[in-house]
Structures are given as C-alpha cells and as structure tokens.
Design an enzyme around this catalytic site. Structure first.
Site, PDB file in Angstrom:
ATOM      1  N   SER A   1       0.855  -1.187   0.000  1.00  8.21           N
ATOM      2  CA  SER A   1       0.000   0.000   0.000  1.00  8.21           C
ATOM      3  C   SER A   1       0.886   1.230   0.000  1.00  8.21           C
ATOM      4  O   SER A   1       1.953   1.256   0.618  1.00  8.21           O
ATOM      5  CB  SER A   1      -0.887   0.001   1.250  1.00  8.21           C
ATOM      6  N   LYS A   2       0.442   2.275  -0.693  1.00  9.16           N
ATOM      7  CA  LYS A   2       1.217   3.521  -0.727  1.00  9.16           C
ATOM      8  C   LYS A   2       1.294   4.154   0.661  1.00  9.16           C
ATOM      9  O   LYS A   2       2.130   5.011   0.907  1.00  9.16           O
ATOM     10  CB  LYS A   2       0.602   4.492  -1.743  1.00  9.16           C
ATOM     11  N   ARG A   3       0.433   3.705   1.562  1.00 11.82           N
ATOM     12  CA  ARG A   3       0.467   4.226   2.934  1.00 11.82           C
ATOM     13  C   ARG A   3       1.426   3.424   3.824  1.00 11.82           C
ATOM     14  O   ARG A   3       1.628   3.768   4.977  1.00 11.82           O
ATOM     15  CB  ARG A   3      -0.939   4.200   3.536  1.00 11.82           C
ATOM     16  N   ASP A   4       1.982   2.352   3.295  1.00 10.79           N
ATOM     17  CA  ASP A   4       2.906   1.513   4.064  1.00 10.79           C
ATOM     18  C   ASP A   4       4.262   2.220   4.122  1.00 10.79           C
ATOM     19  O   ASP A   4       5.025   2.212   3.170  1.00 10.79           O
ATOM     20  CB  ASP A   4       3.040   0.141   3.388  1.00 10.79           C
TER      21      ASP A   4
END
Length: 485
Positions: free
Chosen positions: A254-257
């Site tokens: 995820s780009k939020r990881d």
C-alpha cells in the site's frame, strides 16, 4: 493486429513513479527489446481532478533514470499519436457515436443521487451493486424531456446478456467472466470525457498494441475492454496480469505503508544506483533460469521471457534490495561512490558545502573506508558517525571489551607509541600496533579489540589503522585518555 510486438506503459500523471508502476514499465520494456518490438508510453490524463503538476515529467524522468527508453510517446511522437488521452477526444467521439448509432450504447440521464439510491437498495437486498439499465430503452421523447430538465447524459455501454468472456492470460492462464455480473457501464462521462475502459480499448486498437502486461488490479477491467473490442469487431491484445507486490507480512503493498520506500525518486535521493534498482525490480515477480541474481540491462533483455512471470505474489524484500545495491556499489570507482555519498555528508553538516581540497580529500578517504559495506549513498552519514563526534557513548558490548584486565596496559602503550609518530599515517599506525604487541605480549583480539573499541566505539568496522589515521591523533588520544582517567 500486427505481427510486431507492440506494448505500452500507460501512466496517469497523478503522482510520482511508484515501484509497482516502474515494474510494469520495466517488464513491458524488456519484452519489447527482447523481441525487437516497440515500447510505447501513453499518458492517460483524462482524470483532470487527480492530475498533478509535473506528474507527467516526473514519470518520464525517473523511467529514464532507471535506464528505460521508449520508441513512441509525448516527447518522441510516432505515427499513432497523440499520446495523451486528453488530446484524443476527437478520435474517441467517432467511436462512441458509432456505438450509439448501432444501439450498442445509450444515453443515461440518471443523477448521482438516483444511482446512489439504487446501489443502496441493491446492497440492502444482499445483491452486488450494478446499474439496473433503466435508461437503456428511453424513447426520443423521454430523452428530450430529461434533457429539458437540465440533465446532462453520460453514455453507457450495453453489456450483452448471458455471455461468458474468456481469455488466455500469460500469467493466470484461463480466465473467464460472466457478463450478467457486470452492469451497463459508463463509457463517456457527463462532461464528455471518455472513461478509462473505453479510451484504453480504443487506444490499444488504434496503436496496434499486441500485448498488454499490467498489474493484477486491472484484471476486472479486462472483460469490459474485451466487450468494446467485440462491439467493433476488433481483435483483442494478449493479456498478462502480473501478481501483486506484497510486503514482508504478505500484505498488498500500500502507498500508505511507510515501512517500504515506494517511489523511484526517493531511491535516487538516497543514493541508490539505477542499475541496481533496475536489477531488483526485474526480479519482483519474474525469475530467470538458474540461481544467478545479478544481471546487466543487456542480459535482462536477452533472457526475458513473459512466460516466466510468477503466478505467486512478489515479496518486496528490503534486505535483498540492500544486498543488490551493495553488490553494485562495491564495483564502482571511488569517484562514483563519492558522488553518491558526499552530498549526504554535506546535507548532514558533516562536510562544508564548498569544502577546501584538504577537507574534500579527507571525506573521500572516509567514504572509501565504507565502500565495501555501504548499501546506498545516504548510509554514509550513519556509518561514519564516529568521525564527527568528540566523545563516544559505549554500548554494553563495547563496555564488556573495555573491562578486560589487559585493556589499560594495551591502551597506555598504544598512546605512547602514537605520541612518538612524526608521520601519522595508516602504515606507521600499523607498526605502532605491532610495537604494542611486542612490548605487552598481548596479541590477536586481546590487542586489536581494546584499541578498536576505545577509539571507534565499535567491535566491528573498517580497517583499523586507516580509521585511526582519519580520526586524527588528537581525537584518538582524547578518547583513550578519557577511558584511562
């Protein structure tokens, strides 16, 4: 369909080049170059709200940085342009009008509120939300009445009932979708801009795209695109949907990881090598024959085979990336390593922005000390920390070494030896350590480890005489005398 292999990478200028998109581009590039085909970059910029300024330029810049080149695009032209979807509306209008004329598409006057109410009602019944088709058979009078209310229509594709859409996927083998699970979908929005699935299908046909290699998240789009191809009587490309990239916990990347650095420009900023990143990304979901893991770009081009794309998710192994980049770093000459590492010493305030020749030479020697173990340029700041502080905080491992009974004798003898050195250089320092061995009778770890730990604070590190030289006599004496009391 042409016999020539023609593949495309089609980014949206909605952000910077992500590792997953870079992989898609790289696999398409390798496939084209391996077969003598063409690699096209097409910019899918119809979602104006999500486009960011500089997004297109950033995509192209970092693909080029990675070592990827292309045959046709916004910056090179080609016989199938324009290569920005926003400049192709005059092309799309001809084709969606043809579908309207044939009764294969229709105008839908439903408002967002009506569509949302329909979705909520379907969900309440436990049904999969999809458009009911209530505008599919409006008469001319009914359409005129809705238009008179000020409603702007979208255009929906009329999904054939009771059909199964099958395709042989390069990665997933036989894939099929039932049309009855897909509601009539919008192909032109109310603002007159074609939607993704329609524009992609038209572009792939007109640009003679022979193969579409893309991420697994696009597989649900494929039946819609196949329907568009079928409606026009066109031959569809061969599809290959690459498995997801997952983190070390096997969860979708995820780009939020924030545990994984995910944008290519961040790797450039940290002092990674493009060749190493190219190598690492090429092995994310594709494997060569044999056990070898390090290849040049030319070797990858020669051996790439899309049939060897993995059917299992690709694990983003951070330690593997560090190892790969380190292998490349070790083979650089010192000028190249310094170019990667020096800016980070400057940024950290360890070296002046315009250092004098003496300071620059000293910093280059520090960088050289760590070349063997450095995985990327910015790592030099942490690795070389001992050179930039006066005193050391010794950890438990270091304290255990310093508590050994022979330590005071060894350290005192070493200070006496270097005190007498007129030429304070690594070769002479090495002789001084030998002299300590001779005068004290201590050797091996009993000799080297106390000196290393006292001077550097570390039980492992670069070549000891070189480190002692670069620390300077005053700093070395200060650290040892602080311990001796």
């Amino acid at each position: 369909m042409t016999n020539e292999i023609r593949v495309r990478y089609a980014p949206s200028p909605t952000g910077h080049l992500h590792i997953g998109n870079a992989r898609t581009a790289l696999f398409n590039y390798l496939f084209a170059r391996n077969t003598g085909g063409k690699f096209i970059i097409r910019v899918e910029d119809t979602d104006e709200k999500r486009n960011i300024e500089g997004g297109e330029e950033s995509q192209l810049k970092y693909l080029e940085w990675l070592g990827i080149d292309w045959d046709e695009s916004v910056d090179k032209g080609g016989e199938y342009g324009p290569y920005r979807q926003s400049e192709r509306n005059h092309i799309y209008s001809k084709y969606y009008q043809e579908l309207l004329d044939k009764g294969l598409a229709y105008k839908c006057y439903c408002t967002e509120e009506e569509l949302e109410a329909e979705r909520e009602a379907q969900q309440a019944k436990g049904e999969m939300p999809r458009y009911s088709g209530k505008c599919a058979n409006l008469s001319k009078e009914e359409q005129d009445k809705l238009a008179a209310e000020g409603r702007k229509p979208s255009i929906r594709f009329k999904v054939p009932a009771g059909k199964v859409y099958k395709f042989d996927d390069i990665v997933k083998d036989d894939v099929s979708f039932e049309s009855d699970g897909i509601g009539d979908f919008v192909i032109v929005k109310k603002n007159g801009i074609p939607t993704y699935n329609f524009a992609v299908a038209v572009d792939d046909y007109l640009m003679k795209i022979s193969h579409v290699l893309r991420g697994d998240d696009h597989i649900s789009n494929t039946p819609k695109q196949l329907m568009i191809f079928e409606a026009f009587g066109w031959e569809a490309p061969v599809y290959g949907h690459m498995t997801l990239i997952v983190n070390e916990s096997r969860k979708k990347l995820s780009k939020r990881d924030e545990t994984i650095i995910q944008f290519i420009e961040q790797y450039e900023e940290l002092g990674y090598l493009p060749e190493a990143l190219f190598n690492f990304i090429a092995l994310l979901g594709w494997s060569p024959k044999g056990e070898e893991e390090l290849f040049s770009k030319e070797q990858f081009i020669e051996i790439f085979d899309p049939e060897r794309l993995s059917k299992s998710p690709a694990v983003f192994d951070k330690q593997k990336l560090l190892w790969v980049n380190n292998q490349y770093m070790k083979n650089l000459d010192l000028d190249q390593v310094s170019a990667l590492a020096m800016p980070h010493l400057v940024k950290a305030g360890r070296v002046g922005e315009n250092p004098a020749e003496e300071e620059r030479d000293w910093a280059r020697k520090v960088i050289a000390l760590y070349q063997e173990q450095m995985s990327y340029g910015a790592e030099i700041v942490e690795l070389s920390g001992m050179f930039f502080k006066k005193d050391i905080d010794y950890d438990q491992e270091a304290k255990a070494v310093l508590e050994e009974e022979q330590v005071p004798e060894v350290l005192k003898a070493f200070v006496d030896e270097i005190d007498q050195l007129e030429n304070y250089e690594a070769a002479e320092i090495k002789k001084s350590i030998k002299a300590v061995q001779k005068s004290t009778g201590h050797k091996g770890k009993k000799l080297f480890m106390p000196i290393r730990v006292a001077v550097t604070g570390q039980t492992h590190g670069p070549e000891l005489p070189n480190a002692i030289e670069l620390l300077g006599k005053d700093k070395v004496k200060h650290r040892i005398q602080s311990l001796l009391g």
